[in-house]
Scaffold this motif. Structure first.
Motif, PDB file in Angstrom:
ATOM      1  N   THR A 277     -80.215   4.650   2.235  1.00  0.00           N
ATOM      2  CA  THR A 277     -80.996   5.355   3.238  1.00  0.00           C
ATOM      3  C   THR A 277     -81.649   4.377   4.214  1.00  0.00           C
ATOM      4  OG1 THR A 277     -82.846   5.383   1.695  1.00  0.00           O
ATOM      5  CG2 THR A 277     -81.479   7.342   1.788  1.00  0.00           C
ATOM      6  N   THR A 279     -84.778   4.349   6.045  1.00  0.00           N
ATOM      7  CA  THR A 279     -86.174   3.923   6.027  1.00  0.00           C
ATOM      8  C   THR A 279     -86.448   2.980   4.856  1.00  0.00           C
ATOM      9  OG1 THR A 279     -86.879   5.972   7.082  1.00  0.00           O
ATOM     10  CG2 THR A 279     -88.561   4.717   5.913  1.00  0.00           C
ATOM     11  N   ASP A 309     -81.764   9.645   5.828  1.00  0.00           N
ATOM     12  CA  ASP A 309     -83.016   9.773   5.074  1.00  0.00           C
ATOM     13  C   ASP A 309     -83.092  11.174   4.460  1.00  0.00           C
ATOM     14  OD1 ASP A 309     -83.921   7.230   5.522  1.00  0.00           O
ATOM     15  OD2 ASP A 309     -85.164   7.751   7.239  1.00  0.00           O
TER      16      ASP A 309
END
Length: 337
Positions: A277, A279, A309
């Motif tokens: 992902t 982030t 995300d």
């Protein structure tokens, strides 16, 4: 030299080290008689016996905790966490004990442990069999984190990890294990490449744990990737027509920063690609390092292509993965500035 898949190369590495070093032991869930869920340890128990290759209960904390004790005693345990998603019950042992043992004992003890973990998606394993948690390990001082992309590097890096005197998290991309097709779904594991098998020496050799490899030389932009994504980036370069220099990090931490800096200063552009992902993924650290060390050489903003995300989508995992089209679009954006 023999032609091997990554599974065969990993098995060869463990075979070499079991024969070479009597202090090496291998254990984990189903790695003994069954040979591992992906067959990476198949035949090793029959060859070396149950005292060297054996099964463990379903207790990741117990597996890693016992490995720390073995390592402090003088052994070199190679333990398998059946899927990287399962490491969380062992996280306290990994973070609070294994990673800190050398420092907190002022060098009196070390933890020469190798923790093998299949990672990433590609088998429709859903949320608990598909994660890419590499960024969590790179945050921990005292751990090395490795992810090979091909059989030659897999064997050399695994041998180097076993011989290293500090704990190594050895992440193995499942999509690269057994060749280009998944027999359960007849779905290409690496649909943009036919690279997952390769020539591998049959004996002992090592690949340094802190050295990246320039997989493809180029002049237009630098691509930083690892694991399955290096092949996606190769396909994206062909699709986009961009003369991309693709760097396979291999060792995620410690990082070969000089190789990265030299390439970005040459090309003036950078694209970072990983499956995890977006982030707080490891790509964010790569972007920060490139900005810190190459700011005055950059001719365009650094691009980042990652997983979404979102909780890992079971049925839609092939839409979740960065594919050649998404990566090629990032290449073009970087070239437009």
């Amino acid at each position: 030299m023999a032609r091997m898949t990554m599974v065969q190369a990993l098995r060869s590495a463990m075979d070499v080290m079991l024969e070479r070093d009597p202090d090496v032991v291998i254990y984990g869930q189903d790695v003994g008689y069954f040979g591992g869920v992906f067959r990476c340890t198949e035949g090793l128990q029959a060859k070396y016996g149950r005292s060297r290759v054996f099964d463990a209960p379903i207790s990741e904390g117990g597996i890693v905790g016992s490995a720390i004790g073995m390592a402090a005693y003088g052994l070199r345990p190679v333990v398998e966490v059946q899927f990287a998603d399962y490491f969380y019950p062992a996280s306290d042992q990994i973070v609070s004990e294994a990673a800190r043992l050398r420092y907190r004992s002022a060098g009196d003890f070390s933890a020469p442990i190798t923790i093998r973990m299949p990672c990433g998606g590609g088998i429709y394993g859903g949320q608990t069999h598909s994660q890419s948690p590499e960024a969590l390990f790179t945050h921990v001082c005292g751990l090395r984190t490795v992810m090979p992309s091909n059989p030659y590097d897999a064997k050399g890096l695994l041998i180097a990890s076993i011989e290293n005197d500090d704990p190594v998290i050895f992440l193995e991309p499942k999509r690269l294990y057994n060749g280009p097709f998944d027999g359960h779904h007849d779905r290409p594991l690496v649909p943009w490449s036919q690279h997952p098998s390769g020539e591998v020496p049959e004996g002992h050799y090592t690949v340094p744990l802190d050295t990246a490899k320039v997989l493809r030389s180029g002049a237009d932009l630098t691509v930083l990737a690892y694991g399955t994504m290096v092949f996606v980036c190769e396909a994206a370069a062909a699709e986009s027509g961009v003369d991309a220099e693709i760097i396979d990090l291999r060792s995620i931490w410690p990082l070969d920063l000089p190789a990265i800096v030299a390439s970005v200063r040459k090309t003036g552009r950078c694209v970072v690609v990983h499956e995890a992902t977006r982030t707080s993924g490891f790509g964010a650290e790569l972007v920060a390092l490139v900005q810190e060390h190459c700011f005055y050489h950059l001719e365009a903003p650094i691009e980042r292509v990652t997983g979404w995300d979102t909780p890992y989508p079971h049925a839609l995992e092939w839409a979740y993965f960065p594919g050649p089209a998404r990566v090629a679009a990032a290449f073009r954006r970087a070239m437009e500035t």
